[in-house]
Scaffold this motif. Structure first.
Motif, mmCIF file in Angstrom:
data_model
loop_
_atom_site.group_PDB
_atom_site.id
_atom_site.type_symbol
_atom_site.label_atom_id
_atom_site.label_comp_id
_atom_site.label_asym_id
_atom_site.label_seq_id
_atom_site.Cartn_x
_atom_site.Cartn_y
_atom_site.Cartn_z
ATOM 1 N N LYS A 153 40.284 26.468 -11.266
ATOM 2 C CA LYS A 153 39.179 26.010 -10.428
ATOM 3 C C LYS A 153 37.875 25.945 -11.209
ATOM 4 O O LYS A 153 36.962 25.187 -10.849
ATOM 5 C CB LYS A 153 39.014 26.952 -9.233
ATOM 6 N N TRP A 154 37.793 26.716 -12.294
ATOM 7 C CA TRP A 154 36.526 26.819 -13.021
ATOM 8 C C TRP A 154 36.644 26.222 -14.425
ATOM 9 O O TRP A 154 36.822 25.031 -14.564
ATOM 10 C CB TRP A 154 36.043 28.274 -13.020
ATOM 11 N N ASP B 21 40.223 30.376 -14.716
ATOM 12 C CA ASP B 21 41.025 29.828 -13.625
ATOM 13 C C ASP B 21 40.925 28.302 -13.606
ATOM 14 O O ASP B 21 39.938 27.715 -14.042
ATOM 15 C CB ASP B 21 40.523 30.402 -12.297
ATOM 16 N N GLY C 252 38.498 22.701 -12.947
ATOM 17 C CA GLY C 252 37.799 21.860 -11.991
ATOM 18 C C GLY C 252 36.307 21.755 -12.212
ATOM 19 O O GLY C 252 35.649 20.927 -11.574
#
Length: 350
Positions: A298-299, A296, A308
């Motif tokens: 975010k990761w 994802d 992120g």
């Protein structure tokens, strides 16, 4: 997870490197070194906290997936000692906290490793605890008291963040650099007043102490910490198929945590020497991603679009700069290159 006000005390680093180099010279493995039966050896550094990594070890999934490799598991007590092992060239793959990774990627270490996995996001599984009878009821009360944590760890990072948020000057707190097992011994003797540490030591301290703040609370206020899987760049280049197998085993472990918590807690309990019920309670205190979440935005992200996590490492490194733990933080581009996303999508596919 800081060691003295810079990284490691010079004498301690020299001694640790010397010991590790002796081990390496004695044939304990290395990327490309032959193991039993003429195969290759993968040297894995693990830590005794509840994670999918312990499930992989207990189940022997990596050994089954890579029969031509000798898998050597070595227990470490903190990220600082794992960084030392990487500097010595004595480790290929490791479970390590995000703060020591940020430190390891910064000068003067500049360790050539890359993040390959998110093991967990810290929650109540790391916390600051004050000993009963210490007259400490809040973070502000820590001034003048003895507080232990493993330097260069996520707990040390979180402790500094907690002090900063409470307006407490860290120089006015007697910070002690102790490994988890030494923290428990010092706590039992009454030699320390408080400690920021992780499971399973944390659970022992809570029996006679009060939680002042947890890593989940610090994450919500802008200072998240994670446990990560990292691999040396040399190992990744030499053994991409082995890394893919390692990721698939870690994905299987995350699935087990979400889909069969009883089996997961039984495996973790065996590794930690505790009951399945105790292991289940400890697992619930952390946050575990589902395999697909690894890729994802975010990761870790995907090839050409690193997620992120690189920003998280940048924030952690900059915080360490602000706390005068390191001299300078790597730029974001450098940290993005330190997140290995090649093959990740395939590894986490159902």
């Amino acid at each position: 997870m800081p060691r003295t006000r810079g990284w490691l005390r010079t004498s301690s680093l020299a001694a640790a490197l010397g010991a590790l180099l002796v081990v390496t010279a004695c044939g304990q493995g290395g990327s490309g070194e032959e193991g039993k039966g003429g195969g290759k050896t993968i040297r894995i550094a693990y830590q005794a906290f509840p994670s999918g990594d312990l499930i992989v070890k207990e189940k022997g999934w990596l050994e089954k997936a890579l029969p031509d490799y000798t898998i050597k598991w070595t227990k470490f007590d903190s990220g600082a000692s794992i960084n030392t092992a990487f500097v010595a060239g004595a480790v290929d793959v490791a479970a390590i906290g995000s703060s020591p990774v940020a430190r390891g990627l910064s000068k003067p270490l500049n360790i050539p490793y890359q993040v390959t996995w998110v093991l967990d996001v810290a929650g109540e599984n790391e916390a600051l605890v004050a000993r009963n009878g210490s007259k400490i009821s809040s973070v502000k009360d820590l001034e003048g008291h003895k507080v232990a944590t493993p330097f260069s760890s996520t707990s040390h990072y979180s402790l500094l963040a907690a002090l900063d948020k409470a307006g407490v000057n860290a120089s006015k707190v007697q910070l002690l650099d102790l490994e988890p097992q030494d923290i428990l011994a010092a706590w039992t003797r009454g030699d320390i007043d408080a400690s920021y540490v992780w499971l399973p030591t944390l659970d022992e301290l809570k029996k006679t102490g009060k939680v002042l703040i947890s890593s989940r609370e610090l994450a919500a206020s802008g200072n998240p910490t994670l446990d990560l899987g990292v691999a040396s760049t040399a190992f990744i280049k030499a053994h991409p198929d082995a890394l893919a197998a390692w990721r698939k085993a870690q994905a299987q472990a995350l699935d087990l945590i979400h889909d069969d918590p009883t089996a997961a807690s039984t495996a973790v309990g065996k590794q930690l020497g505790i009951s399945p019920g105790e292991a289940a309670a400890q697992i619930k205190q952390g946050t575990f991603l589902k395999p697909a979440d690894q890729a994802d935005a975010k990761w870790l992200g995907t090839p050409g679009k690193v997620g992120g996590l690189a920003d998280n490492l940048r924030s952690a490194a900059q915080f360490l700069v602000d706390q005068k733990q390191i001299d300078a933080a790597p730029d974001l581009d450098t940290l993005r290159k330190s997140v290995y996303v090649e093959g990740l999508t395939d590894a986490v596919a159902p």
